[in-house]
Design an enzyme around this catalytic site. Sequence first.
Site, PDB file in Angstrom:
ATOM      1  N   LYS A  37       0.461   9.660  -3.326  1.00 55.24           N
ATOM      2  CA  LYS A  37      -0.603   9.019  -4.116  1.00 55.24           C
ATOM      3  C   LYS A  37      -1.860   8.887  -3.254  1.00 55.24           C
ATOM      4  O   LYS A  37      -1.788   9.022  -2.014  1.00 55.24           O
ATOM      5  CB  LYS A  37      -0.123   7.648  -4.584  1.00 55.24           C
ATOM      6  CG  LYS A  37       0.208   6.690  -3.433  1.00 55.24           C
ATOM      7  CD  LYS A  37       0.954   5.453  -3.915  1.00 55.24           C
ATOM      8  CE  LYS A  37       1.301   4.525  -2.771  1.00 55.24           C
ATOM      9  NZ  LYS A  37       2.223   3.450  -3.200  1.00 55.24           N
ATOM     10  N   ARG A 135       5.426  -7.238  -9.472  1.00 53.28           N
ATOM     11  CA  ARG A 135       4.358  -6.329  -9.889  1.00 53.28           C
ATOM     12  C   ARG A 135       4.907  -5.617 -11.120  1.00 53.28           C
ATOM     13  O   ARG A 135       5.251  -6.292 -12.077  1.00 53.28           O
ATOM     14  CB  ARG A 135       4.017  -5.389  -8.712  1.00 53.28           C
ATOM     15  CG  ARG A 135       2.688  -4.697  -8.837  1.00 53.28           C
ATOM     16  CD  ARG A 135       2.295  -3.950  -7.556  1.00 53.28           C
ATOM     17  NE  ARG A 135       3.219  -2.863  -7.205  1.00 53.28           N
ATOM     18  CZ  ARG A 135       3.085  -2.071  -6.137  1.00 53.28           C
ATOM     19  NH1 ARG A 135       2.058  -2.232  -5.321  1.00 53.28           N
ATOM     20  NH2 ARG A 135       3.951  -1.110  -5.884  1.00 53.28           N
ATOM     21  N   HIS A 164      11.183  -1.949  -6.111  1.00 55.03           N
ATOM     22  CA  HIS A 164      10.286  -1.826  -4.951  1.00 55.03           C
ATOM     23  C   HIS A 164      10.354  -3.115  -4.153  1.00 55.03           C
ATOM     24  O   HIS A 164      10.341  -4.205  -4.717  1.00 55.03           O
ATOM     25  CB  HIS A 164       8.853  -1.574  -5.447  1.00 55.03           C
ATOM     26  CG  HIS A 164       7.885  -1.196  -4.364  1.00 55.03           C
ATOM     27  ND1 HIS A 164       8.133  -0.228  -3.424  1.00 55.03           N
ATOM     28  CD2 HIS A 164       6.634  -1.656  -4.088  1.00 55.03           C
ATOM     29  CE1 HIS A 164       7.076  -0.117  -2.610  1.00 55.03           C
ATOM     30  NE2 HIS A 164       6.170  -0.974  -2.991  1.00 55.03           N
ATOM     31  N   ARG A 220      11.871   6.642  -1.066  1.00 50.65           N
ATOM     32  CA  ARG A 220      10.462   6.937  -1.408  1.00 50.65           C
ATOM     33  C   ARG A 220       9.574   6.621  -0.218  1.00 50.65           C
ATOM     34  O   ARG A 220       9.302   5.469   0.067  1.00 50.65           O
ATOM     35  CB  ARG A 220       9.972   6.042  -2.561  1.00 50.65           C
ATOM     36  CG  ARG A 220      10.638   6.218  -3.893  1.00 50.65           C
ATOM     37  CD  ARG A 220       9.914   5.411  -4.967  1.00 50.65           C
ATOM     38  NE  ARG A 220       9.675   4.042  -4.602  1.00 50.65           N
ATOM     39  CZ  ARG A 220      10.528   3.048  -4.817  1.00 50.65           C
ATOM     40  NH1 ARG A 220      11.691   3.259  -5.403  1.00 50.65           N
ATOM     41  NH2 ARG A 220      10.222   1.824  -4.440  1.00 50.65           N
ATOM     42  N   TYR A 264     -30.594  -1.246  10.790  1.00 49.13           N
ATOM     43  CA  TYR A 264     -31.074  -2.201   9.777  1.00 49.13           C
ATOM     44  C   TYR A 264     -30.983  -3.638  10.278  1.00 49.13           C
ATOM     45  O   TYR A 264     -29.975  -4.048  10.850  1.00 49.13           O
ATOM     46  CB  TYR A 264     -30.223  -2.083   8.508  1.00 49.13           C
ATOM     47  CG  TYR A 264     -30.493  -0.828   7.715  1.00 49.13           C
ATOM     48  CD1 TYR A 264     -31.776  -0.530   7.245  1.00 49.13           C
ATOM     49  CD2 TYR A 264     -29.459   0.051   7.417  1.00 49.13           C
ATOM     50  CE1 TYR A 264     -32.011   0.628   6.506  1.00 49.13           C
ATOM     51  CE2 TYR A 264     -29.693   1.203   6.672  1.00 49.13           C
ATOM     52  CZ  TYR A 264     -30.976   1.485   6.223  1.00 49.13           C
ATOM     53  OH  TYR A 264     -31.203   2.612   5.498  1.00 49.13           O
ATOM     54  N   CYS A 309     -24.781   2.140   8.845  1.00 53.87           N
ATOM     55  CA  CYS A 309     -25.521   2.583   7.662  1.00 53.87           C
ATOM     56  C   CYS A 309     -24.579   3.358   6.734  1.00 53.87           C
ATOM     57  O   CYS A 309     -23.407   3.529   7.036  1.00 53.87           O
ATOM     58  CB  CYS A 309     -26.684   3.477   8.070  1.00 53.87           C
ATOM     59  SG  CYS A 309     -27.700   2.814   9.409  1.00 53.87           S
ATOM     60  N   MET A 310     -25.118   3.846   5.619  1.00 55.20           N
ATOM     61  CA  MET A 310     -24.277   4.548   4.652  1.00 55.20           C
ATOM     62  C   MET A 310     -23.670   5.830   5.227  1.00 55.20           C
ATOM     63  O   MET A 310     -22.491   6.116   4.999  1.00 55.20           O
ATOM     64  CB  MET A 310     -25.086   4.855   3.392  1.00 55.20           C
ATOM     65  CG  MET A 310     -24.252   5.432   2.270  1.00 55.20           C
ATOM     66  SD  MET A 310     -25.196   5.811   0.793  1.00 55.20           S
ATOM     67  CE  MET A 310     -25.446   4.184   0.107  1.00 55.20           C
ATOM     68  N   ASP A 311     -24.478   6.582   5.961  1.00 56.98           N
ATOM     69  CA  ASP A 311     -24.025   7.902   6.420  1.00 56.98           C
ATOM     70  C   ASP A 311     -24.024   8.055   7.934  1.00 56.98           C
ATOM     71  O   ASP A 311     -23.670   9.117   8.442  1.00 56.98           O
ATOM     72  CB  ASP A 311     -24.956   8.998   5.872  1.00 56.98           C
ATOM     73  CG  ASP A 311     -25.364   8.729   4.452  1.00 56.98           C
ATOM     74  OD1 ASP A 311     -24.473   8.737   3.590  1.00 56.98           O
ATOM     75  OD2 ASP A 311     -26.558   8.465   4.205  1.00 56.98           O
TER      76      ASP A 311
HETATM   77  C1  LIG Z   1       3.276   3.403  -2.283  1.00 60.57           C
HETATM   78  C2  LIG Z   1       4.667   3.230  -2.706  1.00 60.57           C
HETATM   79  C3  LIG Z   1       5.727   3.669  -1.898  1.00 60.57           C
HETATM   80  C4  LIG Z   1       5.544   4.191  -0.498  1.00 60.57           C
HETATM   81  O1  LIG Z   1       5.442   3.117   0.393  1.00 60.57           O
HETATM   82  P1  LIG Z   1       5.320   3.333   1.988  1.00 60.57           P
HETATM   83  O2  LIG Z   1       5.300   1.964   2.525  1.00 60.57           O
HETATM   84  O3  LIG Z   1       4.004   4.028   2.191  1.00 60.57           O
HETATM   85  O4  LIG Z   1       6.455   4.152   2.400  1.00 60.57           O
HETATM   86  C5  LIG Z   1       7.003   3.583  -2.416  1.00 60.57           C
HETATM   87  N1  LIG Z   1       7.227   3.073  -3.647  1.00 60.57           N
HETATM   88  C6  LIG Z   1       6.235   2.606  -4.444  1.00 60.57           C
HETATM   89  C7  LIG Z   1       6.553   2.042  -5.776  1.00 60.57           C
HETATM   90  C8  LIG Z   1       4.924   2.653  -3.988  1.00 60.57           C
HETATM   91  O5  LIG Z   1       3.945   2.181  -4.761  1.00 60.57           O
END
Ligand SMILES: *Cc1c(COP(=O)(O)O)cnc(C)c1O
Length: 371
Positions: A37, A135, A164, A220, A264, A309-311
């Site tokens: 992601k 969540r 999770h 995951r 700035y 700054c921005m850049d």
């Molecule tokens: C982002 C995420 C992960 C990965 O977590 P890490 O700590 O980066 O390994 C796993 N499961 C869910 C639901 C997540 O949102």
Amino acid sequence: MNFEPFTTWTEINLSALQNNYKQLQSISNRPVISVIKANAYGHGMVEAAKALQQVGAEWFAVARIEEALDLRNAIPAGKILVLGYTAPSFVPQAILQNICLTIYDSDTAKAYSLQAQKNQQRVSVHVKIDTGMSRLGISVEQAVEFLQFLHTMPGISVEGLYTHFACADEPERPETLSQIRKFDDVLDSLSALQLRPAWVHASNSAGVLNFPHARYDLVRCGIAQYGLHPSDKTLLPAAFQPVLSWKTRITSVKNFLPGTGISYNHRYITKNNEKIGVISVGYADGFRRCFNNSVLVRGKLVPIVGTICMDQCMVQLDSVPDVKIGDEVVIIGVQDDQKITAEQIAARWGTINYEVVSGIAARVPRIIVSR
Ligand SMILES: *Cc1c(COP(=O)(O)O)cnc(C)c1O
């Protein structure tokens, strides 16, 4: 390799990514869902996915359906799971593109079912259970009933079940054990009803390292794949390697008299005759606008001075007398025998390494290197 055209860029070491993936596979002894992601935590989603596929990755997870559709464009094979909410209107596309969605409430399930039936097809889903993250997820109390209900819904095919962890990176905390217990209770009830889905998963990177009995069918992993520590209480084994370096370049060097205001609002005033450089990175690249930054120039750690700054921003170069326009500057990474880690930047900014790397802006080119 020659990066001459770029003024700020990241270098993505795909062999390090592949190495880290293999480490996770061997530690967990499970197939790993590669969490890519947020543009693979800033590392570049498509290139990361392709490199991971080369070493056998079959599962990918993203946060949103838009990311999943982009990913599917790039990789025709491979399982893709959307971890976040997906509006029912995306269901036909999800079916067509073979994308798995997360589901956790019955109204959305009904809407998915209607959308799928319109096309006389089935949408694959993983059910998410909230065992303590508070969540997304159906409550533990409602979970079994929800799975029974889903089983009766036409057009929905339940392939997975997951939860999770909220505190897995703090191994001493009891909450994770309580989450595992609740999850196991749900699994036991489902098994008794022969409703246990094919793929059960719970652990993120920290979970894999700290809770070996919570590996289920899949794990995951995000942060560990990128060679970044899950937290300062959960460090990666030494075989993991950081994947990303972030570099920029000196674009100006000038000597100023004492009492000169820099950048700035003149928040930095030279005390002596000072050599001040400009580097080509700013807050719009994801380099935070705060006052305790430093970078590496010719192997020396030098402070950023004045407002970012921005850049661009300014750097104090008295310790680097031979500095020249065009010199490479390291924001994250190694130069000579010096190193700046994403974790060190996170500490300066009062945040976590996840936010540092995922916050590197889209305009910063991702250059693939393999060492
Ligand atoms: C982002 C995420 C992960 C990965 O977590 P890490 O700590 O980066 O390994 C796993 N499961 C869910 C639901 C997540 O949102």
